[in-house]
Write a protein that holds these residues in place. Structure first.
Motif, short mmCIF file in Angstrom:
data_model
loop_
_atom_site.label_atom_id
_atom_site.label_comp_id
_atom_site.label_asym_id
_atom_site.label_seq_id
_atom_site.Cartn_x
_atom_site.Cartn_y
_atom_site.Cartn_z
N PRO A 265 0.80 -1.23 0.00
CA PRO A 265 0.00 0.00 0.00
C PRO A 265 0.83 1.28 0.00
N LEU B 197 -2.65 2.22 5.56
CA LEU B 197 -3.06 0.88 5.12
C LEU B 197 -1.93 -0.13 5.28
N TRP C 72 -2.19 -3.78 7.19
CA TRP C 72 -2.03 -5.04 6.49
C TRP C 72 -0.66 -5.68 6.66
N GLY D 44 -5.47 -1.66 -1.64
CA GLY D 44 -4.78 -0.42 -1.35
C GLY D 44 -4.91 0.60 -2.46
N GLY E 35 -8.71 1.75 -2.48
CA GLY E 35 -8.98 2.45 -1.22
C GLY E 35 -8.35 3.83 -1.19
N THR E 36 -7.08 3.92 -1.61
CA THR E 36 -6.40 5.22 -1.63
C THR E 36 -7.03 6.16 -2.64
N PRO F 230 -7.86 8.07 5.86
CA PRO F 230 -7.66 6.62 5.87
C PRO F 230 -8.92 5.83 6.22
N ILE G 245 -10.04 2.50 4.25
CA ILE G 245 -10.28 1.20 4.88
C ILE G 245 -11.66 0.67 4.51
N GLY H 1 -11.33 -0.23 0.87
CA GLY H 1 -10.18 -1.08 0.55
C GLY H 1 -10.32 -2.50 1.04
#
Length: 265
Positions: free
Chosen positions: A33, A57, A61, A79, A82-83, A93, A97, A100
């Motif tokens: 990530p 992330l 993880w 990742g 999600g990003t 974040p 999450i 992601g």
């Protein structure tokens, strides 16, 4: 923030790259990530936020490890998407999450399905091996890998480009209690990631060093870099002592052993 078709294609390429890592490129860690976060941030014009979200992330993880038959989360696709969603929606974040983790689970199942479907080609490959047709075997191997990477890229592109408005509506429509819950989860999950990692790596003889490092980080004004330097120095000294690389260490150990023998006599 709206996403252009070029940006969506490039982010799809990042997702494809995260899948090809480990298959074609060896362990280059492109799927981590912190790397995908940087690349997505670069594409969307906010490298700093991409790195911050990717680092968050990464901590979550870092302890997720596939053991035995258990399937690991697809952190590359998770990742990446999600990003991208967090940056596009202007959130942090907690939103990365939220989107992601489900993506990581779904893409892992998709990858497992694709790999299983490729088993049909193995009978063809068995016949090619008997005929020593190496070029055709290599072609099948490369074609399967590229097809998987293309699927990752295409799905990521479609989710971000065609689903951007839907994602924004979902994020903006979340009630305050849901946002507060997501913030709490975002604060807890890094600790869970560390706990998972320690469950795998921590040994009893390392616990004193863990306690010392925690105390230094929690009760002093030293930053993370300084604590890391102390840890590296301690590990280096321990290595030198255990390998008798420090001048006089071996003689000191022998002298100690001789004193013990004299006392016994």
């Amino acid at each position: 923030m709206n996403i252009t078709i070029v940006q969506a294609i490039l982010i799809g390429c990042v997702a494809a790259l995260s899948n090809l890592d480990g298959n074609f490129f060896g362990e280059m860690k492109f799927r981590e990530p912190i790397i995908t976060g940087f690349l997505v941030g670069l594409i969307l014009g906010d490298v700093q936020k991409g790195l911050i979200i990717g680092a968050a992330l990464q901590v979550i993880w870092m302890g997720a490890t596939a053991i035995g038959p258990t399937a690991q989360l697809d952190i590359g696709a998770g990742g990446t998407i999600g990003t991208a969603v967090a940056i596009l929606t202007g959130k942090g974040p907690e939103v990365a999450i939220t989107f992601g983790l489900p993506v990581a689970v779904i893409m892992q199942f998709l990858n497992t399905f694709l790999i299983t479907s490729y088993s049909v080609l193995m009978h063809r490959v068995d016949g090619l091996i008997d005929k020593l047709e190496e070029k055709k075997i290599i072609f099948i191997h490369i074609a399967c890998g590229l097809l998987t990477g293309f699927m990752y890229g295409a799905l990521t592109f479609a989710a971000l480009y065609f689903g951007n408005n839907t994602i924004n509506a979902i994020v903006k429509g979340l009630p305050s209690w849901a946002n507060n819950g997501l913030n709490a989860v975002a604060a807890i999950l890094p600790a869970l990631g560390f706990a998972l990692l320690l469950n795998i790596l921590l040994e009893k003889n390392l616990i004193p060093f863990f306690i010392a490092g925690f105390a230094i980080a929690a009760f002093t004004s030293l930053n993370t870099v300084a604590v890391t330097c102390i840890a590296v120095a301690a590990a280096w000294v321990i290595y030198l002592l255990t390998t008798n690389s420090i001048a006089g260490a071996q003689n000191f150990a022998k002298a100690g052993a001789s004193d013990e023998e004299d006392e016994e006599l």
